[in-house]
Design a protein around this motif. Structure first.
Motif, PDB file in Angstrom:
ATOM      1  N   PHE A  80     -29.094  47.297  17.957  1.00 57.67           N
ATOM      2  CA  PHE A  80     -29.250  45.875  17.643  1.00 57.67           C
ATOM      3  C   PHE A  80     -28.556  45.490  16.347  1.00 57.67           C
ATOM      4  O   PHE A  80     -28.250  46.318  15.503  1.00 57.67           O
ATOM      5  CB  PHE A  80     -30.731  45.499  17.567  1.00 57.67           C
ATOM      6  N   ARG A  81     -28.323  44.193  16.221  1.00 56.30           N
ATOM      7  CA  ARG A  81     -27.854  43.590  14.973  1.00 56.30           C
ATOM      8  C   ARG A  81     -28.823  42.459  14.648  1.00 56.30           C
ATOM      9  O   ARG A  81     -29.099  41.609  15.507  1.00 56.30           O
ATOM     10  CB  ARG A  81     -26.440  43.025  15.124  1.00 56.30           C
ATOM     11  N   ALA A  82     -29.344  42.465  13.443  1.00 57.54           N
ATOM     12  CA  ALA A  82     -30.270  41.419  13.014  1.00 57.54           C
ATOM     13  C   ALA A  82     -29.600  40.556  11.954  1.00 57.54           C
ATOM     14  O   ALA A  82     -28.927  41.074  11.057  1.00 57.54           O
ATOM     15  CB  ALA A  82     -31.546  42.038  12.445  1.00 57.54           C
ATOM     16  N   ARG A  83     -29.767  39.256  12.088  1.00 54.99           N
ATOM     17  CA  ARG A  83     -29.283  38.293  11.090  1.00 54.99           C
ATOM     18  C   ARG A  83     -30.526  37.741  10.400  1.00 54.99           C
ATOM     19  O   ARG A  83     -31.412  37.209  11.057  1.00 54.99           O
ATOM     20  CB  ARG A  83     -28.474  37.200  11.765  1.00 54.99           C
ATOM     21  N   LEU A  84     -30.546  37.885   9.088  1.00 56.16           N
ATOM     22  CA  LEU A  84     -31.742  37.563   8.305  1.00 56.16           C
ATOM     23  C   LEU A  84     -31.447  36.476   7.284  1.00 56.16           C
ATOM     24  O   LEU A  84     -30.335  36.373   6.777  1.00 56.16           O
ATOM     25  CB  LEU A  84     -32.210  38.803   7.545  1.00 56.16           C
ATOM     26  N   GLN A  85     -32.472  35.719   6.955  1.00 51.04           N
ATOM     27  CA  GLN A  85     -32.405  34.803   5.821  1.00 51.04           C
ATOM     28  C   GLN A  85     -33.709  34.947   5.064  1.00 51.04           C
ATOM     29  O   GLN A  85     -34.790  34.811   5.640  1.00 51.04           O
ATOM     30  CB  GLN A  85     -32.204  33.360   6.275  1.00 51.04           C
ATOM     31  N   ASP A  86     -33.612  35.237   3.752  1.00 57.26           N
ATOM     32  CA  ASP A  86     -34.824  35.444   2.970  1.00 57.26           C
ATOM     33  C   ASP A  86     -35.393  34.110   2.491  1.00 57.26           C
ATOM     34  O   ASP A  86     -34.867  33.041   2.783  1.00 57.26           O
ATOM     35  CB  ASP A  86     -34.587  36.429   1.819  1.00 57.26           C
ATOM     36  N   ASN A  87     -36.483  34.173   1.755  1.00 57.82           N
ATOM     37  CA  ASN A  87     -37.174  32.973   1.288  1.00 57.82           C
ATOM     38  C   ASN A  87     -36.344  32.130   0.334  1.00 57.82           C
ATOM     39  O   ASN A  87     -36.616  30.948   0.162  1.00 57.82           O
ATOM     40  CB  ASN A  87     -38.507  33.358   0.634  1.00 57.82           C
ATOM     41  N   GLU A  88     -35.314  32.718  -0.293  1.00 57.59           N
ATOM     42  CA  GLU A  88     -34.445  31.975  -1.211  1.00 57.59           C
ATOM     43  C   GLU A  88     -33.198  31.433  -0.511  1.00 57.59           C
ATOM     44  O   GLU A  88     -32.346  30.823  -1.144  1.00 57.59           O
ATOM     45  CB  GLU A  88     -34.019  32.869  -2.390  1.00 57.59           C
ATOM     46  N   GLY A  89     -33.057  31.688   0.783  1.00 57.93           N
ATOM     47  CA  GLY A  89     -31.912  31.198   1.541  1.00 57.93           C
ATOM     48  C   GLY A  89     -30.743  32.164   1.601  1.00 57.93           C
ATOM     49  O   GLY A  89     -29.711  31.847   2.182  1.00 57.93           O
ATOM     50  N   ASN A  90     -30.876  33.350   1.007  1.00 56.69           N
ATOM     51  CA  ASN A  90     -29.818  34.351   1.063  1.00 56.69           C
ATOM     52  C   ASN A  90     -29.757  34.949   2.462  1.00 56.69           C
ATOM     53  O   ASN A  90     -30.779  35.266   3.060  1.00 56.69           O
ATOM     54  CB  ASN A  90     -30.063  35.468   0.050  1.00 56.69           C
ATOM     55  N   ARG A  91     -28.525  35.112   2.969  1.00 54.65           N
ATOM     56  CA  ARG A  91     -28.339  35.644   4.322  1.00 54.65           C
ATOM     57  C   ARG A  91     -27.817  37.073   4.266  1.00 54.65           C
ATOM     58  O   ARG A  91     -27.055  37.432   3.383  1.00 54.65           O
ATOM     59  CB  ARG A  91     -27.371  34.773   5.103  1.00 54.65           C
TER      60      ARG A  91
END
Length: 75
Positions: free
Chosen positions: A31-42
């Motif tokens: 799999f490949r996961a695309r994430l965005q943290d609570n500060e908006g960093n991807r």
């Protein structure tokens, strides 16, 4: 992936890149996961998930992941 992980990355998309099975006993998903943290960093991360199955139920699930890679946008 744990509850702490999900609260740190409230935006999460998962793409299945490949899947393999060994009959009805086990399966592997890449799999490949695309994430965005609570500060908006991807960021993205890639990994595999190993699943063992007995009588149609998951008996074991293991994740192996690379470290997240920060996604930068060009201005």
């Amino acid at each position: 992936m744990t509850e702490d992980f999900y609260s740190s990355y409230p935006s999460l998309e998962i793409e299945i890149l490949a899947e393999r099975s060994h009959g009805e006993l086990s399966a592997v998903f890449e799999f490949r996961a695309r994430l965005q943290d609570n500060e908006g960093n991807r960021s993205t991360l890639e990994g595999v998930c190993l699943v063992e199955i007995d009588d149609g139920l998951f008996t074991s699930v293991r994740y192996y992941e690379d470290a997240p890679v920060t996604v930068t946008t060009s201005a």
